[in-house]
Scaffold this motif. Structure first.
Motif, short mmCIF file in Angstrom:
data_model
loop_
_atom_site.label_atom_id
_atom_site.label_comp_id
_atom_site.label_asym_id
_atom_site.label_seq_id
_atom_site.Cartn_x
_atom_site.Cartn_y
_atom_site.Cartn_z
N TYR A 1 9.74 5.14 8.55
CA TYR A 1 9.07 4.94 7.25
C TYR A 1 9.91 5.52 6.12
CZ TYR A 1 6.17 5.70 3.22
OH TYR A 1 5.73 5.74 1.93
N ILE A 2 10.32 6.77 6.27
CA ILE A 2 11.02 7.46 5.18
C ILE A 2 12.37 6.82 4.88
CG2 ILE A 2 12.16 9.63 4.59
CD1 ILE A 2 9.57 10.92 5.95
N LEU A 3 13.07 6.41 5.91
CA LEU A 3 14.39 5.84 5.70
C LEU A 3 14.35 4.43 5.10
CD1 LEU A 3 16.15 7.23 8.90
CD2 LEU A 3 16.39 8.05 6.55
N HIS A 4 13.19 3.79 5.18
CA HIS A 4 13.09 2.42 4.67
C HIS A 4 12.10 2.24 3.53
CE1 HIS A 4 14.59 1.92 8.88
NE2 HIS A 4 15.52 1.31 8.18
N PRO B 1 1.82 10.14 10.49
CA PRO B 1 1.32 10.85 11.68
C PRO B 1 1.71 12.32 11.64
CG PRO B 1 2.68 8.95 12.29
CD PRO B 1 2.81 9.11 10.81
N GLY B 2 0.83 13.18 12.14
CA GLY B 2 1.15 14.59 12.22
C GLY B 2 2.25 14.82 13.26
N TYR B 3 3.07 15.81 13.00
CA TYR B 3 4.14 16.10 13.96
C TYR B 3 3.85 17.41 14.71
CZ TYR B 3 5.86 18.97 10.02
OH TYR B 3 5.97 19.85 8.99
N THR C 1 -0.34 6.48 14.20
CA THR C 1 0.19 5.42 13.36
C THR C 1 0.13 5.82 11.88
OG1 THR C 1 -1.98 4.42 13.32
CG2 THR C 1 -0.43 3.56 14.93
N ILE C 2 0.67 4.98 11.03
CA ILE C 2 0.65 5.22 9.59
C ILE C 2 -0.56 4.52 8.99
CG2 ILE C 2 1.88 4.82 7.43
CD1 ILE C 2 4.48 4.94 8.98
N ASN C 3 -1.35 5.26 8.23
CA ASN C 3 -2.48 4.66 7.52
C ASN C 3 -2.17 4.56 6.03
OD1 ASN C 3 -4.43 4.42 9.70
ND2 ASN C 3 -4.40 6.64 9.73
N TYR C 4 -2.46 3.39 5.46
CA TYR C 4 -2.29 3.18 4.03
C TYR C 4 -3.66 3.12 3.38
CZ TYR C 4 2.61 1.84 4.73
OH TYR C 4 3.94 1.83 5.02
N PHE C 5 -3.84 3.90 2.32
CA PHE C 5 -5.08 3.82 1.54
C PHE C 5 -4.73 3.26 0.16
CE2 PHE C 5 -5.74 7.36 4.51
CZ PHE C 5 -6.84 6.90 5.19
N ASP C 6 -5.50 2.25 -0.23
CA ASP C 6 -5.28 1.57 -1.50
C ASP C 6 -6.03 2.37 -2.57
OD1 ASP C 6 -5.09 -0.28 -3.55
OD2 ASP C 6 -5.32 -1.98 -2.18
N ILE C 7 -5.28 2.99 -3.51
CA ILE C 7 -5.90 3.91 -4.45
C ILE C 7 -5.80 3.39 -5.88
CG2 ILE C 7 -5.92 6.29 -5.35
CD1 ILE C 7 -6.43 6.36 -2.40
N ASN D 1 7.54 18.34 25.09
CA ASN D 1 7.54 17.39 23.98
C ASN D 1 6.86 17.98 22.74
OD1 ASN D 1 8.49 14.95 23.24
ND2 ASN D 1 6.64 13.82 23.81
N ARG D 2 6.78 19.29 22.69
CA ARG D 2 6.00 19.94 21.63
C ARG D 2 6.58 19.73 20.25
NH1 ARG D 2 2.23 24.04 20.97
NH2 ARG D 2 0.55 22.92 21.92
N ASN D 3 7.90 19.55 20.17
CA ASN D 3 8.51 19.36 18.86
C ASN D 3 8.50 17.90 18.45
OD1 ASN D 3 8.85 22.02 18.71
ND2 ASN D 3 11.07 22.02 19.02
N MET D 4 7.54 17.19 18.98
CA MET D 4 7.45 15.76 18.73
C MET D 4 7.41 15.40 17.25
SD MET D 4 4.45 13.25 19.97
CE MET D 4 3.38 13.85 18.68
N TRP D 5 8.24 14.49 16.91
CA TRP D 5 8.32 13.96 15.54
C TRP D 5 8.36 12.46 15.73
CZ3 TRP D 5 9.17 15.54 10.36
CH2 TRP D 5 9.86 14.65 9.53
N SER D 6 7.29 11.80 15.40
CA SER D 6 7.17 10.38 15.67
C SER D 6 8.27 9.59 14.96
CB SER D 6 5.80 9.90 15.20
OG SER D 6 5.80 8.51 15.02
N SER D 7 8.84 8.62 15.64
CA SER D 7 9.87 7.79 15.01
C SER D 7 9.28 6.97 13.87
CB SER D 7 10.52 6.87 16.04
OG SER D 7 9.54 6.02 16.58
#
Ligand SMILES: Nc1nc2c(ncn2[C@@H]2O[C@H](COP(=O)(O)OP(=O)(O)O)[C@@H](O)[C@H]2O)c(=O)[nH]1
Ligand SMILES: [Mg+2]
Length: 187
Positions: A90-93, A68-70, A40-46, A79-85
């Motif tokens: 996240y990037i597109l939005h 997430p790591g890809y 998942t995506i983790n957000y850290f408040d900095i 499934n080794r080239n896994m790139w999480s949706s």
């Protein structure tokens, strides 16, 4: 709205270690013995600050986004080239994304999956900073050879930053680079 700086890389590239080193806080991001664990995506408040003179400083409030790591799947070899949706969604939005740090393992500068990721990000128009990880594992010769390969393979406006989370090499440079994109967004 709070601005964001995101971190992305292949599983095991050293992303969690780098986040801990950058924020000078051991245990902020979990360094994993099990690659591919964080899905998942983790957000850290900095809250960060930058001295601009003896008496003045700038303060920034931003979210560090740990994507997430890809490229790793524990069970399915196909499934080794896994790139999480999660990553593309996240990037597109992400309208508040100011910079994405793409981490490249200093010992493996030319991995096809990193090139696929880089090309996708360039196509998406994401502002990129290449960060070369684990450089303490390289001797001087390897450093210069691999840096040249990385510059050729991942051309960006600002040069790659060589980083060691073990020795905190590159930490100030990366902090400065982040501050530079946050100027104008002071808290
Ligand atoms: N020597 C060295 N090892 C590192 C460095 N960064 C990470 N590692 C090691 O690489 C492995 C993966 O690190 P981790 O931060 O969990 O990677 P992530 O999967 O990308 O989050 C761990 O065994 C770390 O101790 C570094 O700068 N130098
Ligand atoms: Mg991690």
């Amino acid at each position: 709205d709070t601005v964001e700086v995101a971190f992305l890389g292949r599983s095991n590239v050293g992303k969690s270690s780098l986040i801990n080193s950058l924020c000078n806080y051991r245990g902020l991001a979990l360094v994993s013995g099990q690659p591919g664990k964080t899905k998942t995506i983790n957000y850290f408040d900095i809250e960060s600050k930058e001295d601009i003179s003896e008496t003045e400083e700038r303060r920034y409030h931003w979210f560090l986004v740990d994507l997430p790591g890809y490229g790793f799947a524990k069970t399915n070899k196909d499934n080794r080239n896994m790139w999480s949706s999660f990553i593309s969604d996240y990037i597109l939005h992400s309208e508040r994304l100011m910079l994405l740090c793409l981490l490249i393992d200093g010992r493996h500068p030319e991995m096809p999956i990193d090139k696929v990721a880089f090309d996708w990000l360039v196509e998406a128009g994401v502002p990129l900073q290449i960060v070369v990880t684990k450089v303490d594992k390289l001797n001087a010769k390897e450093k210069s050879v691999n840096l040249a390969k990385i510059k050729a393979m991942y051309p960006t406006d600002s040069p790659p930053i060589m980083y060691s989370s073990l020795k905190h090499t590159g930490r100030e440079l990366l902090q400065q680079r982040i501050n530079q994109v946050l100027v104008g967004e002071e808290a």
